[in-house]
Design a protein around this motif. Structure first.
Motif, mmCIF file in Angstrom:
data_model
loop_
_atom_site.group_PDB
_atom_site.id
_atom_site.type_symbol
_atom_site.label_atom_id
_atom_site.label_comp_id
_atom_site.label_asym_id
_atom_site.label_seq_id
_atom_site.Cartn_x
_atom_site.Cartn_y
_atom_site.Cartn_z
ATOM 1 N N ALA A 36 0.917 -1.060 -0.022
ATOM 2 C CA ALA A 36 0.171 -0.026 -0.089
ATOM 3 C C ALA A 36 0.979 1.441 0.006
ATOM 4 N N TRP A 37 1.879 1.283 0.816
ATOM 5 C CA TRP A 37 3.038 2.330 0.890
ATOM 6 C C TRP A 37 3.542 2.626 -0.516
ATOM 7 N N PHE A 38 3.915 1.557 -0.888
ATOM 8 C CA PHE A 38 4.580 1.428 -2.521
ATOM 9 C C PHE A 38 3.752 2.084 -3.505
ATOM 10 N N GLN A 39 2.386 1.632 -3.491
ATOM 11 C CA GLN A 39 1.704 2.172 -4.426
ATOM 12 C C GLN A 39 1.209 3.648 -4.538
ATOM 13 N N ARG A 40 1.378 4.144 -3.039
ATOM 14 C CA ARG A 40 1.074 5.411 -2.857
ATOM 15 C C ARG A 40 2.275 6.425 -3.076
ATOM 16 N N LYS A 41 3.588 5.855 -2.740
ATOM 17 C CA LYS A 41 4.574 6.637 -2.742
ATOM 18 C C LYS A 41 5.657 6.589 -4.128
ATOM 19 N N SER A 42 5.117 5.375 -4.613
ATOM 20 C CA SER A 42 6.004 5.041 -6.005
ATOM 21 C C SER A 42 5.253 4.751 -6.998
ATOM 22 N N GLU A 43 4.267 3.909 -7.074
ATOM 23 C CA GLU A 43 3.772 3.403 -8.502
ATOM 24 C C GLU A 43 2.927 4.429 -8.972
ATOM 25 N N SER A 44 2.184 5.223 -7.939
ATOM 26 C CA SER A 44 1.300 6.336 -8.478
ATOM 27 C C SER A 44 2.186 7.272 -9.317
ATOM 28 N N PRO A 45 3.495 7.786 -8.635
ATOM 29 C CA PRO A 45 4.001 8.858 -9.431
ATOM 30 C C PRO A 45 4.743 8.272 -10.492
ATOM 31 N N LEU A 46 5.165 7.137 -10.613
ATOM 32 C CA LEU A 46 5.718 6.286 -11.762
ATOM 33 C C LEU A 46 4.604 6.273 -12.962
ATOM 34 N N ARG A 47 3.646 5.696 -12.472
ATOM 35 C CA ARG A 47 2.420 5.839 -13.544
ATOM 36 C C ARG A 47 2.366 7.138 -14.354
ATOM 37 N N LEU A 48 2.098 8.265 -13.288
ATOM 38 C CA LEU A 48 1.809 9.538 -14.086
ATOM 39 C C LEU A 48 3.106 9.914 -14.679
ATOM 40 N N HIS A 49 4.413 9.526 -14.291
ATOM 41 C CA HIS A 49 5.551 9.707 -15.062
ATOM 42 C C HIS A 49 5.556 9.289 -16.175
ATOM 43 N N ARG A 50 5.008 8.120 -16.428
ATOM 44 C CA ARG A 50 5.117 7.290 -17.791
ATOM 45 C C ARG A 50 4.330 7.993 -18.781
ATOM 46 N N GLU A 51 2.922 8.429 -18.382
ATOM 47 C CA GLU A 51 1.974 8.887 -18.758
ATOM 48 C C GLU A 51 2.441 10.408 -19.667
ATOM 49 N N GLN A 52 3.141 11.210 -18.653
ATOM 50 C CA GLN A 52 3.656 12.335 -19.283
ATOM 51 C C GLN A 52 4.556 12.245 -20.181
ATOM 52 N N LEU A 53 5.630 11.306 -20.073
ATOM 53 C CA LEU A 53 6.571 10.908 -21.105
ATOM 54 C C LEU A 53 5.853 10.479 -22.302
ATOM 55 N N ALA A 54 4.876 9.693 -22.363
ATOM 56 C CA ALA A 54 4.066 9.085 -23.671
ATOM 57 C C ALA A 54 3.438 10.268 -24.388
ATOM 58 N N ALA A 55 2.855 11.172 -23.646
ATOM 59 C CA ALA A 55 2.338 12.314 -24.285
ATOM 60 C C ALA A 55 3.175 13.312 -24.772
ATOM 61 N N ASN A 56 4.255 13.505 -24.308
ATOM 62 C CA ASN A 56 5.012 14.461 -24.682
ATOM 63 C C ASN A 56 6.280 14.141 -25.730
ATOM 64 N N VAL A 57 6.590 12.628 -25.770
ATOM 65 C CA VAL A 57 7.760 12.248 -26.506
ATOM 66 C C VAL A 57 7.697 13.016 -27.929
ATOM 67 N N ASP A 58 6.716 13.360 -28.534
ATOM 68 C CA ASP A 58 6.739 13.843 -29.834
ATOM 69 C C ASP A 58 7.444 15.273 -29.651
ATOM 70 N N ALA A 59 7.040 16.013 -28.676
ATOM 71 C CA ALA A 59 7.283 17.423 -28.467
ATOM 72 C C ALA A 59 8.930 17.352 -28.152
ATOM 73 N N TYR A 60 9.281 16.389 -27.250
ATOM 74 C CA TYR A 60 10.604 16.301 -27.295
ATOM 75 C C TYR A 60 11.388 16.367 -28.315
ATOM 76 N N CYS A 61 11.203 15.354 -29.196
ATOM 77 C CA CYS A 61 11.871 15.105 -30.487
ATOM 78 C C CYS A 61 11.940 16.475 -31.238
ATOM 79 N N ALA A 62 10.859 17.132 -31.299
ATOM 80 C CA ALA A 62 10.551 18.279 -32.183
ATOM 81 C C ALA A 62 11.645 19.355 -31.589
ATOM 82 N N GLN A 63 11.773 19.245 -30.118
ATOM 83 C CA GLN A 63 12.622 20.318 -29.832
ATOM 84 C C GLN A 63 14.100 19.947 -29.871
ATOM 85 N N GLU A 64 14.536 18.701 -29.750
ATOM 86 C CA GLU A 64 15.980 18.252 -30.165
ATOM 87 C C GLU A 64 16.126 18.365 -31.380
#
Length: 399
Positions: A36-64
């Motif tokens: 329960a602690w892991f899900q709250r402190k680690s898994e949720s931030p990791l899931r959000l992080h992955r979603e942000q990366l997937a949504a922004n990778v094309d913008a990242y490549c354009a900036q590169e």
């Protein structure tokens, strides 16, 4: 034999059974709590992080792509490694308080050292200081090289395990200080273009350490050049420093490249990000990711092992000019090494056998990754205000 004596073994077995059952229940409750602690402190931030990366990778490549189009990345340079020179000239320490080695050309007069003179926030352009006696020949020597391998003739090349993020590092701030003096001398003597060429080249060597610290220094050096250019009412027509927008973009990408290419990124995102980055940012991202791969390797679960294998494949064909990523991947600290700073906790779960042990170790590995997560800098808001022009001592002869 009394009947009570005959009953004793039975009671003992029942007590033992109840005790074991209680221990199992207690262990299960602990594991549920940890999960329960892991899900709250680690898994949720990791899931959000992955979603942000997937949504922004094309913008990242354009900036590169926008960054990689800058002329600075395509200037002609002579192939060679400046590591043997710079690694020997600079002081190496954990706290950046050592002076340069005896005989180093980077030794400054006491009046120009950091503790005696504050040159931050553009104050170097108007400082009433004498730089006419400084010898900048060492910067000329560096023009013969196109990279700076931190593992060539340095404390990092000793062969022992090392902590990439907390070990001895070269004093890069000293190079930044020298760059200010070089630009100041160029402005005062009427030869700013020659000074700019040397500072720009030092910025390139810093970037091609394939390290985050070196990349940050490169951005600062390019900003120093631009500030010097902006201090002149009529700068030379053939002097075009990197724009403030581009250095801001470069700085943002330095911070985001390791995240898009990191172990916590979705595999397809990491693959795309490593493929679209400039070679410098690709190698820098591989270097920083190699640190986590080596650190977590003994505790990795199947998904982390898959991400690490993909990293190793990309690293083998990246063509990075320095040894940084490969050396960190093979000789960096792991969680159980004392220099990792996490050896006590890692050792506490390393001995636990079977599925519970593997589960705890994988949770620890992912928690370490989650603890390093930060918000992504905006990838489409890199514009900065142009610096105001400076006037005064910068454009006057040395007193």
């Amino acid at each position: 034999m009394k009947s009570s004596d005959r009953a004793t073994p039975g009671r003992s077995r029942r007590i033992a059974t109840v005790s074991v059952a209680g221990l199992v229940v207690l262990t299960g409750a602990c594991l549920v709590g940890v999960e329960a602690w892991f899900q709250r402190k680690s898994e949720s931030p990791l899931r959000l992080h992955r979603e942000q990366l997937a949504a922004n990778v094309d913008a990242y490549c354009a900036q590169e792509a926008a960054l990689g189009a800058d002329p600075w990345f395509h200037e002609g340079r002579t192939e060679g490694d400046a590591g043997l020179l710079l690694n020997a000239w600079l002081p190496w320490s954990r706290d950046l308080k050592r002076p340069p080695p005896e005989g180093s050309p980077l030794v400054l007069p006491e009046a120009l050292r950091e503790e005696a003179l504050d040159l931050k926030q553009g104050r170097w352009l108007t400082a009433n200081i004498d730089v006419s006696r400084l010898d900048f020949d060492w910067m000329v020597r560096l023009l013969a090289y196109d990279r700076w391998d931190l593992f060539n003739g340095s404390p990092l090349s000793a062969g022992a395990r090392f902590n990439w993020v907390a070990g001895e590092v070269p004093d890069l701030f000293l190079l930044q200080r020298w760059a200010k003096f070089r630009m100041l001398q160029g402005l005062r003597t009427g030869h700013p273009l020659e000074a700019a060429q040397q500072v720009r080249h030092l910025a390139w060597l810093s970037l091609r350490t394939d390290s985050l610290a070196g990349g940050s220094l490169a951005v600062n050096l390019l900003d120093i050049e631009r500030l010097a250019h902006a201090s002149l009412a009529s700068p030379p027509a053939d002097w075009t420093p990197m724009s403030a927008e581009q250095t801001a973009r470069m700085n943002a990408l330095l911070l985001t490249a390791p995240r898009f290419a990191g172990l916590a990124a979705p595999p397809d995102v990491a693959r795309q990000a490593r493929g679209c980055a400039t070679q410098a940012n690709r190698c820098l991202a591989l270097t920083e990711t190699a640190f986590h791969a080596r650190l977590l390797e003994p505790f990795a679960d199947a998904s982390l092992e898959e991400a690490t294998a993909a990293l190793d494949r990309d690293l083998s064909r990246a063509g990075c000019p320095t040894l940084a990523a490969n050396e960190i991947r093979t000789r960096g600290v792991a969680l159980r090494d004392p220099d990792s700073g996490m050896s006590a906790g890692a050792s506490a779960v390393a001995w636990i056998p079977g599925p519970p042990g593997r589960w705890l170790r994988s949770r620890m590995a992912w928690s370490v990754l989650a603890s390093a997560l930060e918000d992504l800098p905006p990838l489409d808001e890199n514009k900065m205000k142009q610096p105001e022009r400076f006037h005064g001592q910068a454009s006057t002869p040395t007193p």
